[in-house]
Write a protein that holds these residues in place. Structure first.
Motif, short mmCIF file in Angstrom:
data_model
loop_
_atom_site.label_atom_id
_atom_site.label_comp_id
_atom_site.label_asym_id
_atom_site.label_seq_id
_atom_site.Cartn_x
_atom_site.Cartn_y
_atom_site.Cartn_z
N PHE A 1 0.81 -1.22 0.00
CA PHE A 1 0.00 0.00 0.00
C PHE A 1 0.84 1.26 0.00
N MET A 2 2.13 1.16 0.38
CA MET A 2 2.98 2.35 0.44
C MET A 2 3.14 3.01 -0.92
N LYS B 1 1.10 1.89 -3.77
CA LYS B 1 -0.13 1.83 -4.57
C LYS B 1 -1.29 1.47 -3.67
N PRO B 2 -2.23 2.38 -3.49
CA PRO B 2 -3.40 2.08 -2.66
C PRO B 2 -4.12 0.82 -3.14
N TRP C 1 -1.25 -4.78 3.11
CA TRP C 1 -0.07 -4.85 3.96
C TRP C 1 0.91 -5.92 3.52
N ASN D 1 2.01 5.18 -11.48
CA ASN D 1 1.99 6.58 -11.05
C ASN D 1 1.84 7.53 -12.22
N ASN E 1 -1.21 7.87 -6.88
CA ASN E 1 -0.27 8.55 -6.00
C ASN E 1 0.21 7.60 -4.91
N GLN E 2 1.46 7.77 -4.49
CA GLN E 2 1.97 6.96 -3.39
C GLN E 2 1.27 7.35 -2.09
N HIS E 3 1.30 6.43 -1.13
CA HIS E 3 0.68 6.68 0.17
C HIS E 3 1.39 7.84 0.87
N TRP E 4 0.62 8.56 1.71
CA TRP E 4 1.22 9.72 2.37
C TRP E 4 2.40 9.33 3.26
N LEU E 5 2.41 8.09 3.76
CA LEU E 5 3.54 7.67 4.58
C LEU E 5 4.84 7.65 3.78
N ASN F 1 5.69 9.73 1.69
CA ASN F 1 6.19 11.10 1.55
C ASN F 1 7.16 11.50 2.65
#
Length: 293
Positions: free
Chosen positions: A20-21, A23-24, A28, A233, A239-243, A245
């Protein structure tokens, strides 16, 4: 401009993250991300590497805390046969045969193997070198930098005559690609002045990140480093996961670069192969071209 440029791609180890990091929807479950390296054979300049992948030196540099945290958060795997030197040897290429090394940025999975190529001219952006040498230890580790991967001479730019800093990108990539739709806002530098290889400034993910555009007999190959992690992307607007970033050098610059690359992709995908360094899907497609063993 020269003809006869050839490409060989390598997977030099891999790291593991929850899917998920990047690609949503992937959940896990651990997903392996290969450390991609490109070998370019230029008819006049000889062998050129774009990045160097993982190396045993990474394991050595992360044995103790606080650097150990890096290895725990981003576990990596590298067998002896996967090392870059081993894979080059399968092609009868020795480390001293490499004339040039382009370091896209200074994250460990991109520079760990540079220690093997002491006779090569090394290219990087000054912002990458500055962060590696001037940021405090905590910030370096938090952002994915390990000082021990560079030699003392490389850390001291004044002492390393083989290190070349590139901070001048006078060309608009739209002109290089022959577009008539206006500027892409992506700036480039003709590495050897022969219209064959262009360094492209791709800020955001890491300090001073650069990609490499390679002119082929038909079309181009665009090595994107970590400007995006997956072709999704660009192709699907994912977009990648906010984590993810958290490791970004500059989140606003990252998104700005990504948006420009999306525009570039939409306008040029018929003649440009876009290759993020960690995209297994794209690497698998290029295996069919014989670019990967």
């Amino acid at each position: 401009m020269p003809s006869g440029i050839s490409i060989r791609l390598f997977e030099v180890g891999h790291c593991v993250h929850p899917g998920f990091m990047v690609k949503p929807g992937l959940g896990w479950a651990p997903k392996a991300f290969p450390a991609g390296v490109a070998l370019i054979n230029h008819p006049q300049q000889g062998y050129i590497l774009f990045d160097t992948g993982y190396h045993q030196r990474f394991m050595q540099c992360t044995r103790h805390f606080p650097e150990r945290v890096y290895a725990l958060v981003t576990p990596c795997s590298l067998s002896e046969t996967e090392t870059l030197v081993s894979q080059l040897a399968q092609l009868a290429i020795k480390p001293e045969d490499i004339n040039h090394v382009v370091l896209s940025h200074f994250h460990a999975d991109h520079i760990a193997g540079v220690c093997e190529f002491n006779e090569a001219k090394v290219y990087c952006h000054p912002d990458a070198h500055h962060f590696m040498t001037q940021a405090n230890r905590f910030n370096r580790i938090r952002k994915g930098y390990l000082q021990g991967l560079l030699t003392p001479q490389q850390l001291s730019y004044a002492e390393d005559l083989s290190l070349t800093m590139i901070n001048h990108f006078p060309l608009d990539l739209a002109n290089v690609l022959g577009l008539t739709t206006g500027s892409l806002g992506l700036q480039a530098y003709d590495l050897f002045g022969d219209k064959a290889l262009y360094l492209v400034f791709l800020p955001g993910h890491a300090a001073g990140q650069m990609g490499l555009l390679v002119r082929l007999a038909e079309g181009f190959l665009f090595l994107l480093a970590d400007a995006c992690w997956l072709i999704d992307n660009l192709r699907d607007g994912v977009n990648q996961h906010w984590l993810a970033n958290i490791v970004c050098d500059n989140r606003q610059a990252y998104q700005d670069t990504l948006n420009k690359l999306r525009t570039c992709y939409e306008q040029t995908k018929d003649k440009v192969i876009f290759l993020p360094s960690h995209c297994q899907e794209t690497l698998n497609q290029l295996k069919q071209r014989g670019w990967i063993s």
